[in-house]
Scaffold this active site. Structure first.
Site, PDB file in Angstrom:
ATOM      1  N   GLY A 179      -8.195  -8.175   8.764  1.00 15.67           N
ATOM      2  CA  GLY A 179      -7.916  -6.791   8.404  1.00 15.67           C
ATOM      3  C   GLY A 179      -6.928  -6.707   7.273  1.00 15.67           C
ATOM      4  N   GLY A 192      -0.732  -5.109   7.077  1.00 11.95           N
ATOM      5  CA  GLY A 192       0.012  -4.055   7.742  1.00 11.95           C
ATOM      6  C   GLY A 192      -0.750  -3.286   8.792  1.00 11.95           C
ATOM      7  N   THR A 193      -1.912  -3.776   9.179  1.00 13.27           N
ATOM      8  CA  THR A 193      -2.674  -3.043  10.181  1.00 13.27           C
ATOM      9  C   THR A 193      -2.368  -3.519  11.593  1.00 13.27           C
ATOM     10  OG1 THR A 193      -4.472  -4.550   9.653  1.00 13.27           O
ATOM     11  CG2 THR A 193      -4.600  -2.341   8.756  1.00 13.27           C
ATOM     12  N   GLY A 194      -1.480  -4.455  11.718  1.00 12.18           N
ATOM     13  CA  GLY A 194      -1.034  -4.823  13.055  1.00 12.18           C
ATOM     14  C   GLY A 194      -1.643  -6.094  13.606  1.00 12.18           C
ATOM     15  N   LYS A 195      -2.075  -6.989  12.755  1.00 15.10           N
ATOM     16  CA  LYS A 195      -2.664  -8.232  13.258  1.00 15.10           C
ATOM     17  C   LYS A 195      -1.609  -9.091  13.942  1.00 15.10           C
ATOM     18  CE  LYS A 195      -4.032  -9.289   9.159  1.00 15.10           C
ATOM     19  NZ  LYS A 195      -3.631  -8.049   8.480  1.00 15.10           N
ATOM     20  N   THR A 196      -0.503  -9.281  13.265  1.00 21.09           N
ATOM     21  CA  THR A 196       0.554 -10.079  13.865  1.00 21.09           C
ATOM     22  C   THR A 196       1.057  -9.416  15.139  1.00 21.09           C
ATOM     23  OG1 THR A 196       1.164 -10.705  11.629  1.00 21.09           O
ATOM     24  CG2 THR A 196       2.720 -11.225  13.344  1.00 21.09           C
ATOM     25  N   HIS A 216      -5.685  20.085 -12.353  1.00 18.19           N
ATOM     26  CA  HIS A 216      -6.218  19.337 -11.211  1.00 18.19           C
ATOM     27  C   HIS A 216      -6.485  20.278 -10.044  1.00 18.19           C
ATOM     28  CE1 HIS A 216      -5.746  15.373 -12.823  1.00 18.19           C
ATOM     29  NE2 HIS A 216      -4.427  15.419 -12.900  1.00 18.19           N
ATOM     30  N   GLU A 261      -1.060  19.724 -13.817  1.00 18.57           N
ATOM     31  CA  GLU A 261      -1.274  19.744 -12.372  1.00 18.57           C
ATOM     32  C   GLU A 261      -2.125  20.942 -11.964  1.00 18.57           C
ATOM     33  OE1 GLU A 261      -0.689  17.246 -10.653  1.00 18.57           O
ATOM     34  OE2 GLU A 261       0.450  16.303 -12.265  1.00 18.57           O
TER      35      GLU A 261
END
Ligand code: ADP
Ligand code: MG
Ligand code: ZN
Length: 647
Positions: free
Chosen positions: A187, A190-194, A413, A410
């Site tokens: 993944g 920073g998606t939380g694998k660790t 846009h 802006e």
């Protein structure tokens, strides 16, 4: 230290002998007065003994030494004449001299022996290069559990099964099933694998060895491979257990792909890993868990069934997941009543778990800076903007003309976002400089998008051009600024992808045209690049240009049609700097805005945080396309204007 000891000893000994130095004249005088009992020649030195001690320098001298001067012929005769006992010895090297020669060798040999023993794994002392550095997380270290991980439900389900197995290995092998030997968590960063892996460690209640891919690498050749073996040995000793290798791409890359080529250290490490994974039976109860955000660079041999036979995708969280993650991290914060985490979750498409954790933290810091003891919704909003777009830069002084340009840019846009059918509702427009951007128009999708229609992409291109076109219309073609540089860059990249990857051009058709940007680190693509004929390349360029021209014309058409609205929004921006969704909708309906509230000293200025280029590389994955959409989280349009020297 040894040397110093020797020198000291020598000194002490030298004094202990109590043989006084005597000069030759005194000596000769003593000889002639018949007071010398005996002498011993030692090379150039002479030691002797007096019959009756004499006093020299306040000390009584009985034994003495002296160094013989040159030209002393006849001394022996004189001595004989005085009946002195004469002796002669080989000059004998003192201890100091001996050590001086031998000590370096002794030290060297000792070191050599020590090193040999250490390399043979002799004992548990230092020098364990070959040992794995795996950290053992035993069941009683503080726990992360699955409740700390929000979203990622599929991943959790898969991992739950592994945990069940670890708790009761018999249950699965009884029916002949084979459990996966390896599970690969894949993944974006920073998606939380660790975090998931740590949660597995916490839930399983079994030993958990943690090591990161780069830990295998060391200064010495062969260490990586031996560490792999050691790691698995440790694992087997603690079975059933889990071995977790974080960032496995550091060792698991394609073999034969390095720029240097050849059989390098990393390949040996990988080979050792492959062998070890085959070498143990799964019922030995060692499960290898690994995480990476680059599965595409892994060696295919690593991914085949029997090694990492399971891949668990940990993707960027969806709305629900984001809300869950916010909830997990906001649990520790004292929240004010107005905080609506669901709304924040909706406003943060494409953010990873780590980003969201960061948002919560920033919100708490902002609240603390305000000196209140509850974190309010406004803090979250500001934290969100800060994380997404970088800090506000109130200190950046713009000239009146620049402000006006930015406001119209802006507004351009925003009008496109409002008036092109199918675009996401405009959520916020601001001309407060932030990060690298001078102004920002952001729009919020009602729900996460996972794929984009051609029409939507074309609308978005038009929206990206809205800023530049507004500048052209108000200030004339000659007066446009660099402010649209980033818009144009993103539009071009999107258009190119539409042509070369998404098959959205009739002229080119459904062909992928080279130029995949992956694996530049590996050197593979460097060689394989550009198998495109010049003719096709030119066609692609023409098509890209055509798409962009159409978008530009569309933007121009819309802005000309809604010229009033453009002016209203721009003027409101100049007056208020920031417009929220309701105010924009009121302007669209041509209603007067509520009066500007008196400027409250609510927020002390944010300190200048490090510049953060907004939103690069964040985005959703398009079906069929591997990379993220070029540019920002969907819906976010920001203007980067590098501050030009004149600014
Ligand atoms: P990576 O996938 O890169 O290994 P990490 O697991 O290191 O990411 O996540 C970094 C941080 O982000 C975690 O420490 C945690 O605070 C937060 N985080 C990421 N995903 C989640 C999640 N699903 N639930 C809760 N927090 C998360
Ligand atoms: Mg990680
Ligand atoms: Zn712009």
């Amino acid at each position: 230290m040894i040397l110093m000891l020797v020198v000291a000893l020598q000194l002490v000994r030298g004094q202990g002998q109590s043989a006084a130095q005597m000069n030759y004249t005194t000596f000769l005088a003593q000889v002639n007065s018949g007071n010398v009992h005996k002498v011993t020649f030692k090379g150039d030195n002479l030691e002797g003994e007096l019959k009756t001690p004499v006093v020299q320098g306040g000390q009584e001298v009985h034994k003495f030494t002296l160094t013989l001067p040159p030209d002393i012929q006849g001394l022996t005769k004189t001595l004989e004449g005085q009946n002195v006992i004469i002796d002669a010895k080989q000059p004998q090297a003192g201890w100091g001299t001996f050590l001086g020669y031998a000590l370096p060798w002794l030290l060297f040999i000792a070191f050599w022996i020590w090193m040999l023993r250490a390399m043979q794994g002799g004992g548990n002392r230092a020098f364990q290069f070959g040992r794995s550095k795996a950290k053992l997380i035993s069941p009683d270290t503080p726990k992360v559990t699955f409740t700390d991980v929000a979203g990622a439900d599929e991943a959790k389900d898969e991992l739950q099964e592994i945990i069940e197995f670890l708790k009761d290995p018999g249950r699965f092998s009884r029916l002949g099933g084979r459990l996966p030997k390896g599970v690969l968590l894949v993944g974006p960063p920073g998606t939380g694998k660790t975090l998931l892996a740590r949660a597995v460690a916490g839930e399983a209640g079994r030993p958990f060895f943690q090591m990161s891919g780069s830990d295998f690498v060391e200064m010495f050749v062969g260490v990586g491979a031996s560490r792999v073996r050691d790691l698995f040995e440790q694992g087997k000793a603690h079975a059933p257990c889990i071995i977790f290798v974080d960032e496995i791409d550091a060792v698991g890359r394609h073999r034969g792909a390095g720029l240097g080529g050849g059989h390098d250290e990393r390949e040996q490490t990988l080979n050792a890993l492959l062998v070890e994974m085959d070498g143990f039976e799964s019922n030995e109860g060692v499960i290898l868990l690994a995480a990476t955000n680059r599965p595409d660079v892994l060696d295919p041999a690593l991914l085949r069934p029997g090694r990492f036979d399971r891949q668990v995708v940990v993707d960027s969280p969806d709305v629900k997941g984001r809300e869950g993650i916010l909830r997990v991290h906001a649990k520790k914060l004292p929240l004010a009543d107005d905080v609506n985490l669901a709304l924040i979750a909706r406003g943060t498409p494409g953010m990873s778990g780590a980003d969201l954790a960061n948002v919560c933290n920033e919100a708490a810091l902002l609240a603390a800076r305000r000196g209140v003891d509850k974190v309010a919704m406004d803090d979250f909003e500001r934290a969100k903007d800060k994380v997404m777009l970088g800090s506000e830069r109130k200190s950046l002084v713009l000239t009146e003309r620049e402000r006006k340009l930015t406001a119209f840019h802006e507004a351009g846009h925003a009008v496109l976002g409002l008036k092109v059918p199918g675009m996401d509702p405009v959520h916020k427009v601001t001309i407060v400089p932030r990060g690298m951007a001078l102004g920002i128009t952001s729009s919020l999708p009602e729900e996460d998008r996972h794929s984009y229609t051609k029409e939507w992409l074309e609308g978005r291109l038009a929206m990206l051009f809205g800023g530049r076109v507004a500048e052209e219309m108000i200030f004339g073609e000659g007066d446009v600024t660099t402010g649209a540089g980033n818009d144009i860059e993103r539009a071009t990249a999107t258009a190119r992808r539409m042509v070369t990857q998404y098959g959205m051009s009739d002229v080119i058709g459904l062909v992928t045209i080279g130029d995949s940007e992956h694996e530049v680190f590996l050197g593979r693509e460097l060689v394989q690049r550009t198998q495109v004929s010049e003719h096709t390349a030119r066609l692609v360029d023409q098509e890209v240009k055509h798409i962009l021209d159409v978008a530009h014309d569309k933007a121009r058409g819309v802005l000309e049609e809604h010229y009033d609205l453009l002016n209203r929004i721009a003027n409101a921006l100049l007056e208020r700097e920031t417009l929220d969704r309701e105010q924009i909708q009121m302007l669209e309906r041509n209603e007067p805005l509520p009066p500007v509230p008196a400027p409250a000293p609510l927020h002390p200025p944010e300190s200048a945080a490090p510049k953060k280029v907004p939103l690069h590389g964040r985005g959703l994955t398009l079906p069929g396309g591997e990379g993220p959409l070029p540019g920002p989280a969907p819906g976010f349009v920001s203007d980067e204007t590098e501050e030009s020297p004149e600014a």
